[in-house]
Design a protein around this motif. Sequence first.
Motif, PDB file in Angstrom:
ATOM      1  N   LEU A  39      52.453  26.480  16.904  1.00  0.00           N
ATOM      2  CA  LEU A  39      51.716  25.157  17.421  1.00  0.00           C
ATOM      3  C   LEU A  39      49.904  25.265  17.277  1.00  0.00           C
ATOM      4  CD1 LEU A  39      51.120  22.550  18.240  1.00  0.00           C
ATOM      5  CD2 LEU A  39      51.907  23.637  20.676  1.00  0.00           C
ATOM      6  N   PRO A  40      49.792  26.554  17.986  1.00  0.00           N
ATOM      7  CA  PRO A  40      48.503  27.004  17.969  1.00  0.00           C
ATOM      8  C   PRO A  40      47.697  27.256  17.061  1.00  0.00           C
ATOM      9  CG  PRO A  40      49.636  28.113  19.416  1.00  0.00           C
ATOM     10  CD  PRO A  40      50.232  27.796  18.947  1.00  0.00           C
ATOM     11  N   ILE A  41      48.199  28.291  16.053  1.00  0.00           N
ATOM     12  CA  ILE A  41      47.860  28.921  14.967  1.00  0.00           C
ATOM     13  C   ILE A  41      47.267  27.620  14.177  1.00  0.00           C
ATOM     14  CG2 ILE A  41      50.063  29.943  13.723  1.00  0.00           C
ATOM     15  CD1 ILE A  41      46.619  31.175  13.423  1.00  0.00           C
ATOM     16  N   ASN A  42      48.754  26.753  13.994  1.00  0.00           N
ATOM     17  CA  ASN A  42      48.250  25.764  12.709  1.00  0.00           C
ATOM     18  C   ASN A  42      47.432  24.360  13.458  1.00  0.00           C
ATOM     19  OD1 ASN A  42      50.187  26.298   9.973  1.00  0.00           O
ATOM     20  ND2 ASN A  42      51.525  26.971  11.882  1.00  0.00           N
ATOM     21  N   ALA A  43      47.560  24.521  14.512  1.00  0.00           N
ATOM     22  CA  ALA A  43      45.913  23.544  14.551  1.00  0.00           C
ATOM     23  C   ALA A  43      44.332  24.268  14.346  1.00  0.00           C
ATOM     24  CB  ALA A  43      46.018  23.460  16.008  1.00  0.00           C
ATOM     25  N   LEU A  45      44.242  26.685  11.787  1.00  0.00           N
ATOM     26  CA  LEU A  45      43.960  26.613  10.456  1.00  0.00           C
ATOM     27  C   LEU A  45      43.612  24.952  10.055  1.00  0.00           C
ATOM     28  CD1 LEU A  45      46.613  29.436   9.706  1.00  0.00           C
ATOM     29  CD2 LEU A  45      44.362  29.239  10.019  1.00  0.00           C
ATOM     30  N   GLY A  46      44.217  23.978  10.739  1.00  0.00           N
ATOM     31  CA  GLY A  46      43.464  22.412  10.900  1.00  0.00           C
ATOM     32  C   GLY A  46      42.183  22.570  10.530  1.00  0.00           C
ATOM     33  N   GLY A  47      41.273  23.400  12.034  1.00  0.00           N
ATOM     34  CA  GLY A  47      40.015  23.239  12.362  1.00  0.00           C
ATOM     35  C   GLY A  47      39.220  23.711  10.885  1.00  0.00           C
ATOM     36  N   LEU A  48      40.097  24.501  10.281  1.00  0.00           N
ATOM     37  CA  LEU A  48      39.918  25.229   9.247  1.00  0.00           C
ATOM     38  C   LEU A  48      39.447  24.394   8.053  1.00  0.00           C
ATOM     39  CD1 LEU A  48      40.088  28.783   9.421  1.00  0.00           C
ATOM     40  CD2 LEU A  48      38.304  27.764   9.701  1.00  0.00           C
ATOM     41  N   LEU A  49      40.516  22.748   8.225  1.00  0.00           N
ATOM     42  CA  LEU A  49      40.553  21.946   6.547  1.00  0.00           C
ATOM     43  C   LEU A  49      39.124  21.419   5.588  1.00  0.00           C
ATOM     44  CD1 LEU A  49      42.308  20.333   4.099  1.00  0.00           C
ATOM     45  CD2 LEU A  49      42.350  19.355   6.247  1.00  0.00           C
ATOM     46  N   ALA A  50      38.244  21.140   7.217  1.00  0.00           N
ATOM     47  CA  ALA A  50      37.104  20.501   6.272  1.00  0.00           C
ATOM     48  C   ALA A  50      35.673  21.501   5.960  1.00  0.00           C
ATOM     49  CB  ALA A  50      35.681  20.092   8.169  1.00  0.00           C
ATOM     50  N   TYR A  51      36.347  22.933   6.586  1.00  0.00           N
ATOM     51  CA  TYR A  51      35.509  24.251   5.207  1.00  0.00           C
ATOM     52  C   TYR A  51      36.125  23.978   4.073  1.00  0.00           C
ATOM     53  CZ  TYR A  51      33.183  28.493   5.459  1.00  0.00           C
ATOM     54  OH  TYR A  51      32.803  29.560   4.746  1.00  0.00           O
ATOM     55  N   ARG A  52      37.321  24.002   3.995  1.00  0.00           N
ATOM     56  CA  ARG A  52      37.854  24.321   3.116  1.00  0.00           C
ATOM     57  C   ARG A  52      37.685  23.011   1.696  1.00  0.00           C
ATOM     58  NH1 ARG A  52      42.756  27.134   2.074  1.00  0.00           N
ATOM     59  NH2 ARG A  52      42.729  27.416   4.007  1.00  0.00           N
ATOM     60  N   ILE A  53      37.362  22.022   2.407  1.00  0.00           N
ATOM     61  CA  ILE A  53      37.030  21.014   1.516  1.00  0.00           C
ATOM     62  C   ILE A  53      35.195  21.527   1.064  1.00  0.00           C
ATOM     63  CG2 ILE A  53      36.425  18.378   1.707  1.00  0.00           C
ATOM     64  CD1 ILE A  53      38.783  17.889   3.537  1.00  0.00           C
ATOM     65  N   LEU A  54      34.343  21.637   1.903  1.00  0.00           N
ATOM     66  CA  LEU A  54      33.132  21.637   1.573  1.00  0.00           C
ATOM     67  C   LEU A  54      32.688  23.549   1.012  1.00  0.00           C
ATOM     68  CD1 LEU A  54      32.569  19.680   5.792  1.00  0.00           C
ATOM     69  CD2 LEU A  54      32.145  18.947   3.042  1.00  0.00           C
ATOM     70  N   LEU A 222      35.530  15.065   9.673  1.00  0.00           N
ATOM     71  CA  LEU A 222      36.921  15.632   8.945  1.00  0.00           C
ATOM     72  C   LEU A 222      37.988  16.757   9.626  1.00  0.00           C
ATOM     73  CD1 LEU A 222      34.761  16.256   5.712  1.00  0.00           C
ATOM     74  CD2 LEU A 222      36.899  14.677   6.164  1.00  0.00           C
ATOM     75  N   THR A 223      37.387  17.007  11.164  1.00  0.00           N
ATOM     76  CA  THR A 223      37.623  17.942  11.984  1.00  0.00           C
ATOM     77  C   THR A 223      38.953  17.836  12.488  1.00  0.00           C
ATOM     78  OG1 THR A 223      36.484  19.981  10.983  1.00  0.00           O
ATOM     79  CG2 THR A 223      37.485  19.986  12.649  1.00  0.00           C
ATOM     80  N   PHE A 224      38.864  17.042  13.764  1.00  0.00           N
ATOM     81  CA  PHE A 224      39.180  16.668  14.526  1.00  0.00           C
ATOM     82  C   PHE A 224      40.966  15.796  13.898  1.00  0.00           C
ATOM     83  CE2 PHE A 224      35.488  16.794  16.689  1.00  0.00           C
ATOM     84  CZ  PHE A 224      35.709  17.830  17.543  1.00  0.00           C
ATOM     85  N   PRO A 225      40.534  15.073  12.787  1.00  0.00           N
ATOM     86  CA  PRO A 225      42.348  14.553  12.522  1.00  0.00           C
ATOM     87  C   PRO A 225      42.581  16.382  11.857  1.00  0.00           C
ATOM     88  CG  PRO A 225      39.645  13.003  11.221  1.00  0.00           C
ATOM     89  CD  PRO A 225      39.565  14.462  12.444  1.00  0.00           C
ATOM     90  N   ALA A 226      42.979  16.280  11.312  1.00  0.00           N
ATOM     91  CA  ALA A 226      43.639  17.346  10.431  1.00  0.00           C
ATOM     92  C   ALA A 226      43.689  18.631  11.337  1.00  0.00           C
ATOM     93  CB  ALA A 226      42.337  18.517   9.599  1.00  0.00           C
ATOM     94  N   VAL A 227      42.764  18.983  13.254  1.00  0.00           N
ATOM     95  CA  VAL A 227      43.604  19.592  14.869  1.00  0.00           C
ATOM     96  C   VAL A 227      44.886  19.020  14.867  1.00  0.00           C
ATOM     97  CG1 VAL A 227      42.563  20.834  16.362  1.00  0.00           C
ATOM     98  CG2 VAL A 227      41.817  20.326  14.033  1.00  0.00           C
ATOM     99  N   GLY A 228      43.875  17.134  15.123  1.00  0.00           N
ATOM    100  CA  GLY A 228      44.907  16.293  15.971  1.00  0.00           C
ATOM    101  C   GLY A 228      46.293  16.849  14.637  1.00  0.00           C
ATOM    102  N   SER A 229      46.517  16.228  13.622  1.00  0.00           N
ATOM    103  CA  SER A 229      47.778  16.130  12.713  1.00  0.00           C
ATOM    104  C   SER A 229      48.356  17.509  13.005  1.00  0.00           C
ATOM    105  CB  SER A 229      47.162  15.990  11.309  1.00  0.00           C
ATOM    106  OG  SER A 229      48.635  15.539  10.532  1.00  0.00           O
TER     107      SER A 229
END
Length: 429
Positions: A39-43, A45-54, A222-229
């Motif tokens: 749960l915490p590790i994937n949240a 890593l979800g916070g890095l989704l925007a960085y992966r895009i940008l 971009l980050t907060f929806p990915a973390v929430g998801s």
Amino acid sequence: MALSSLGGVVVGLTDTLVIGHFSTDALAGVALGATLYELPINALLGGLLAYRILAPRIVGKDKSARSIEGLRRVMRGLAPWICGAFVALMTGSLALQQLGTGTHNPSLEAAGAYLLGRSPSVVAETVSAALVITLVGWGRLKTPVTVFLVTSGGNLLFDFVLVYGIEPFPRLGALGDGIASSIGAFAVLPWLAVRIRQETSGATAIVPKQIVEQEFDGWGRLTFPAVGSAALDYGGNIVFTLILALGGTAGLAGARVATNVHVLVFVLVSSLSSAGLYIVGREGIGVRALVSAPSDIRRVFVGVGLGLGALVAILAWPIAALASPDPAVQHVAAVLIFCVAALTPIAGWAYANVTILRVAKRTGFDFVSNTIAVWGVQIPVALIGCLLFHAPGAFAGLAGYWLCRALISQQQVRVCLERAESSAQPPRR
């Protein structure tokens, strides 16, 4: 891209295979402890989704350009959350051990012990992922190979040493399983730090700070929806694991093996999405260019899903037999792995749609489809299935999840592309 994500998955799979031959109670405990860790590790890593895009967009087509300003901004933002996750995991591990001791439940004790040993790797895995994204964005596509080999190799080596107590190390069981994972995660960090330093010191061009700030303007949206998801997704995974526990210790242990295979398949399919984001960012492709391409993208993803599904089906029984000497665990694991094989093409279909949405920066759409699929379909269907057919019935929830997410994201892509088409048309006089 696949190897970049496979490190953590192979660590989980190795933990499962090694501890499965230690005891069924320990395997069930590791199943619960690993689920809580995810749960915490994937949240994060979800916070890095925007960085992966940008990150690829910052460099663009100038492969010699370098900047760590974006990396600094991301890590500053994530640092408090990384520390909070570590403290929460340590606290949870101690609580599980006390609860297991008080109730004389060896599975709960094993879960707490595993989580205690695994907790430090939440720091290493998040930092490592950010560094890998940076290097891949600079065109160093072979970096994930080294990361994969070091993390998975180190974990495999220390798993055997610490779980079974090969001299001079003590026999630690589930605790050793968790410690081995943390050792593997930290082992690769010095090499990554050196690679970042070498790249920046030898750079012939520096990305202007203004460009970095321009690209990162609104990156939080971009980050907060990915973390929430991710949080809602893996929060649902905890509930899903508790539902599986209703099927008994053998059911939970067998489901852990199948869940690892499911995560492995998921990572391979989602890596196609990461590769797409990289190509789009480096080549400057906009969402309008994808207006005529959804069917082509889906064909690629579903084709990969069919191939992976066939391979998983062929390996279902060997994996189950290798995971545990317990016949009851083997039977449950084999049945559930076959279920995963059948779901893989649907996962490919869903992630084809997710890729298009992420290119369009519609992470909010992704959040909506994921939330509905987890809490509106997967959890209730899994509960009903488990009550009727035990652990195998619970995996009907996963089928509902992927089908629901594919259908909703399909409609979201249609809406997104209609907007792109209308914005591309010249205004009427």
